[in-house]
Design a protein around this motif. Structure first.
Motif, PDB file in Angstrom:
ATOM      1  N   ASP A 180       0.828  -1.205   0.000  1.00  0.00           N
ATOM      2  CA  ASP A 180       0.000   0.000   0.000  1.00  0.00           C
ATOM      3  C   ASP A 180       0.865   1.258   0.000  1.00  0.00           C
ATOM      4  O   ASP A 180       0.805   2.065   0.929  1.00  0.00           O
ATOM      5  CB  ASP A 180      -0.915  -0.032   1.235  1.00  0.00           C
ATOM      6  CG  ASP A 180      -1.944   1.078   1.237  1.00  0.00           C
ATOM      7  OD1 ASP A 180      -2.268   1.598   0.150  1.00  0.00           O
ATOM      8  OD2 ASP A 180      -2.413   1.451   2.329  1.00  0.00           O
ATOM      9  N   PRO A 181       1.680   1.453  -1.040  1.00  0.00           N
ATOM     10  CA  PRO A 181       2.614   2.587  -1.029  1.00  0.00           C
ATOM     11  C   PRO A 181       1.952   3.960  -1.070  1.00  0.00           C
ATOM     12  O   PRO A 181       2.577   4.951  -0.703  1.00  0.00           O
ATOM     13  CB  PRO A 181       3.476   2.355  -2.269  1.00  0.00           C
ATOM     14  CG  PRO A 181       2.743   1.384  -3.111  1.00  0.00           C
ATOM     15  CD  PRO A 181       1.857   0.596  -2.217  1.00  0.00           C
ATOM     16  N   GLN A 182       0.688   4.033  -1.509  1.00  0.00           N
ATOM     17  CA  GLN A 182       0.010   5.334  -1.567  1.00  0.00           C
ATOM     18  C   GLN A 182      -1.009   5.510  -0.443  1.00  0.00           C
ATOM     19  O   GLN A 182      -1.781   6.466  -0.452  1.00  0.00           O
ATOM     20  CB  GLN A 182      -0.677   5.505  -2.928  1.00  0.00           C
ATOM     21  CG  GLN A 182       0.296   5.702  -4.071  1.00  0.00           C
ATOM     22  CD  GLN A 182      -0.417   5.903  -5.386  1.00  0.00           C
ATOM     23  OE1 GLN A 182      -0.693   4.952  -6.111  1.00  0.00           O
ATOM     24  NE2 GLN A 182      -0.719   7.152  -5.713  1.00  0.00           N
ATOM     25  N   GLY A 183      -1.019   4.609   0.519  1.00  0.00           N
ATOM     26  CA  GLY A 183      -1.895   4.756   1.672  1.00  0.00           C
ATOM     27  C   GLY A 183      -3.355   4.557   1.371  1.00  0.00           C
ATOM     28  O   GLY A 183      -4.211   5.134   2.047  1.00  0.00           O
ATOM     29  N   VAL A 184      -3.677   3.735   0.387  1.00  0.00           N
ATOM     30  CA  VAL A 184      -5.081   3.481   0.039  1.00  0.00           C
ATOM     31  C   VAL A 184      -5.826   2.873   1.220  1.00  0.00           C
ATOM     32  O   VAL A 184      -6.974   3.214   1.504  1.00  0.00           O
ATOM     33  CB  VAL A 184      -5.181   2.563  -1.195  1.00  0.00           C
ATOM     34  CG1 VAL A 184      -6.628   2.192  -1.483  1.00  0.00           C
ATOM     35  CG2 VAL A 184      -4.554   3.235  -2.410  1.00  0.00           C
TER      36      VAL A 184
END
Length: 599
Positions: A211-215
């Motif tokens: 989850d690199p974009q913090g979804v």
């Protein structure tokens, strides 16, 4: 009048009139006959009953056999029973009408259970048993015609084209993840898929959320090195190609020459970093320094002389040309400059003790990987694609070592929002191959044009044709695509009746005609809860989808969703007892997400 209306309105009044006449001529005399006979049996008359059918049944009308109190009570009782049955029938019909929709009228003109026999539970279960699997396959829904449950087997690949708000997550993607017997990788641009399924999957194996974009609000308590996949120039070129596709807006046009040169350069730098033991962020560093010859030297040092010459050739080009190639490649690798993303794909320090994701180990158990990303600026889509490709490739390599060249326990790959967050350029060419390896790929698109934007018209047609199961779930308004589906569903023949009257005479003519079973307008208006399935070697069939709320694990799924939608407690309020805030690497055999996330 639409085709759905025409199929079932013609002749309705004539049938009703015929049934009314039949009841008046046959039903009423039969009831009178039974009442006269039953009344005489309960309270015998002084005179014997007539032996003739009509004399006994019509005796009350002619006055030859008048009713007594006994017959009146019997008639009243029969009337009450009939009224109760009529009310019950009305309630049942109303409930059925609430479940049914206008489009269900097309089901009798579509496939029978015999037409879709390979997808029935019986045959899917028999096929699964040959592979040593208890679960029949990926449940698709129940036939509107007959109610039989249909499945995609564990050697099928699937393509779903469902518009927004049609229930694809709750009726297709999430249930297939929960019911999968082996490892699962799922991509998405929202958290709902992981929230609905992760706790249930965690009961049987490790759960990893990329989850690199913090979804989904996950922290980088583990990491994955994309360069472990880059073992040769071919894989480097594939990763560069996927980076190029994932970094651009849909439909964006580029310069053919510089695009090709940029991908070649990016592939060379990826291979250089891989063979040199460098982190992937070094690739971005090199792209910002167009005269740095380090990557060419690393390639040459490790025996990749042709690739070294290619990179060196670009470095030694005139400044203007070199700058264009480097800027093109830099745009393709834009995701590598995002610091939030970097923590997921690079070691934080030389002694970083966070667990490292290993695709080869992952495919050996009933583990689950969720790869999440958002489209647009700063997207991690290229890395989601790279992680998906690396994991599926590991499964394919493992399958080669298994009996028959297929995984002993099938792997499910759910590519939700594939056109947005997982633009796997080579997917159409691999679709037919994966089924034979026990790798069930299930791709979800919102429209036909989405697929065309990623793979082109020919690539999308190849994906559509090679998928063993294709489903359409509604809310698509592309006339060309819907017309193709309408033609695949087929036509039916009906009789058109026309009458004309003149002053002294009249005439009636009948003519056979054909119409689409489901027209473009019918398909465009397909309601939520219905889907059309196209299976290999079978006619199209109309399905009633089964949402997660109507499955045995509904309560567990609801609990999982609620657990992961609760507000996160701020770590400032925690007691300062934890150097435990530092992630600790667990034993190799276990890496459950619950054990990794330390508040």
């Amino acid at each position: 009048m639409s085709s759905l209306d025409r199929k079932y309105t013609a002749g309705g009044g004539e049938v009703a009139l015929l049934l009314t006449l039949l009841f008046a001529l046959v039903g009423i005399p039969a009831i009178l006959y039974v009442l006269a006979s039953a009344g005489h049996a309960l309270t015998p008359r002084t005179a014997p009953l007539p032996t003739g059918y009509w004399e006994r049944s019509l005796g009350v009308v002619t006055g030859d056999l008048p009713w007594r109190t006994t017959e009146i009570v019997l008639a009243a009782t029969l009337g009450l029973v009939a009224a109760a049955l009529f009310v019950l029938w009305g309630i049942t019909r109303h409930q059925k009408a609430q479940r049914n929709v206008k489009h269900d009228r097309a089901a009798p003109r579509m496939a029978t259970v015999r037409d879709v026999a390979p997808f029935t539970q019986k045959q899917a279960k028999a096929k699964a048993a040959r592979f040593g699997v208890d679960t029949p396959g990926v449940m698709l829904g129940k036939m509107v015609r007959g109610g039989h449950t249909l499945y995609a087997s564990w050697e099928d690949t699937l393509l779903h084209i469902w518009g927004t708000r049609t229930g694809k997550t709750t009726s297709q993607a999430a249930p297939s993840i929960i019911e999968a017997p082996g490892p699962v990788i799922a991509t998405s641009n929202k958290r709902d898929l992981s929230d609905l399924t992760r706790d249930i999957r965690a009961a049987d194996g490790d759960v990893w959320v990329f989850d690199p974009q913090g979804v989904a609000g996950e922290k980088p308590t583990w990491w994955w090195n994309p360069l472990t996949y880059v073992t040769d120039s071919e894989r480097a070129a594939e990763m560069a190609n996927n980076f190029a596709a994932g970094s651009r807006d849909v439909g964006a046009k580029g310069d053919g020459h510089f695009d090709s040169a940029g991908k070649d350069l990016l592939a060379g730098l990826l291979l250089a970093a891989a063979v040199g033991g460098e982190p992937i962020e070094r690739v971005h560093y090199w792209l910002t320094r167009s005269t740095d010859e380090t990557p060419a030297l690393l390639l040459d040092e490790h025996g990749w002389t042709k690739e070294a010459d290619s990179v060196a050739s670009t470095i030694h080009q005139p400044e203007k040309y070199r700058g264009s190639v480097y800027s093109t490649a830099l745009q393709m690798a834009a995701c590598l400059k995002n610091e939030k993303i970097a923590a997921w794909v690079n070691p934080l320090r030389p002694d970083d003790d966070r667990p490292q994701f290993d695709p080869q180990s992952f495919v050996h158990g009933k583990h689950t990987l969720y790869a999440l990303s958002k489209e647009g600026a700063g997207t991690a889509g290229p890395l989601v694609t790279a992680l998906t490709v690396a994991t599926v490739t590991a499964a394919e390599e493992h399958a080669v070592t298994q009996r028959g060249g297929r995984l002993a326990t099938p792997m499910l790959c759910v590519l939700d929002e594939a056109a947005n967050v997982c633009r796997w350029m080579n997917l159409p060419n691999l679709y037919s191959h994966y089924g034979s390896r026990g790798i069930v790929v299930s791709t979800f698109l919102q429209s036909w044009s989405q697929g065309v934007d990623v793979w082109g018209e020919s690539g999308m047609r190849k994906l559509f044709s090679t998928a063993n199961v294709v489903t359409y779930g509604g809310n698509v308004k592309e006339e060309g695509y819907l017309k193709m589906l309408s033609e695949l569903i087929g036509k039916y023949t009906y009789t058109s009746v026309s009458s004309s009257k003149q002053k002294d005479s009249g005439s009636t003519s009948r003519q056979d005609a054909t119409d689409d079973i489901m027209s473009v307008a019918d398909l465009s208006a397909l309601p939520k809860g219905r889907a059309v399935m196209f299976g290999s070697g079978a006619r199209a069939v109309l399905l009633r989808t089964i949402p997660i709320d109507h499955r045995p694990y509904a309560e567990a799924s609801r609990a999982s969703e609620e657990a992961h939608n609760r507000p996160t407690v701020d770590t400032v309020d925690h007691e300062p007892t934890a150097p435990a805030a530092e992630p600790v690497a667990p034993e190799p055999a276990g890496n459950r997400w619950a054990a990794l996330v330390k508040e």
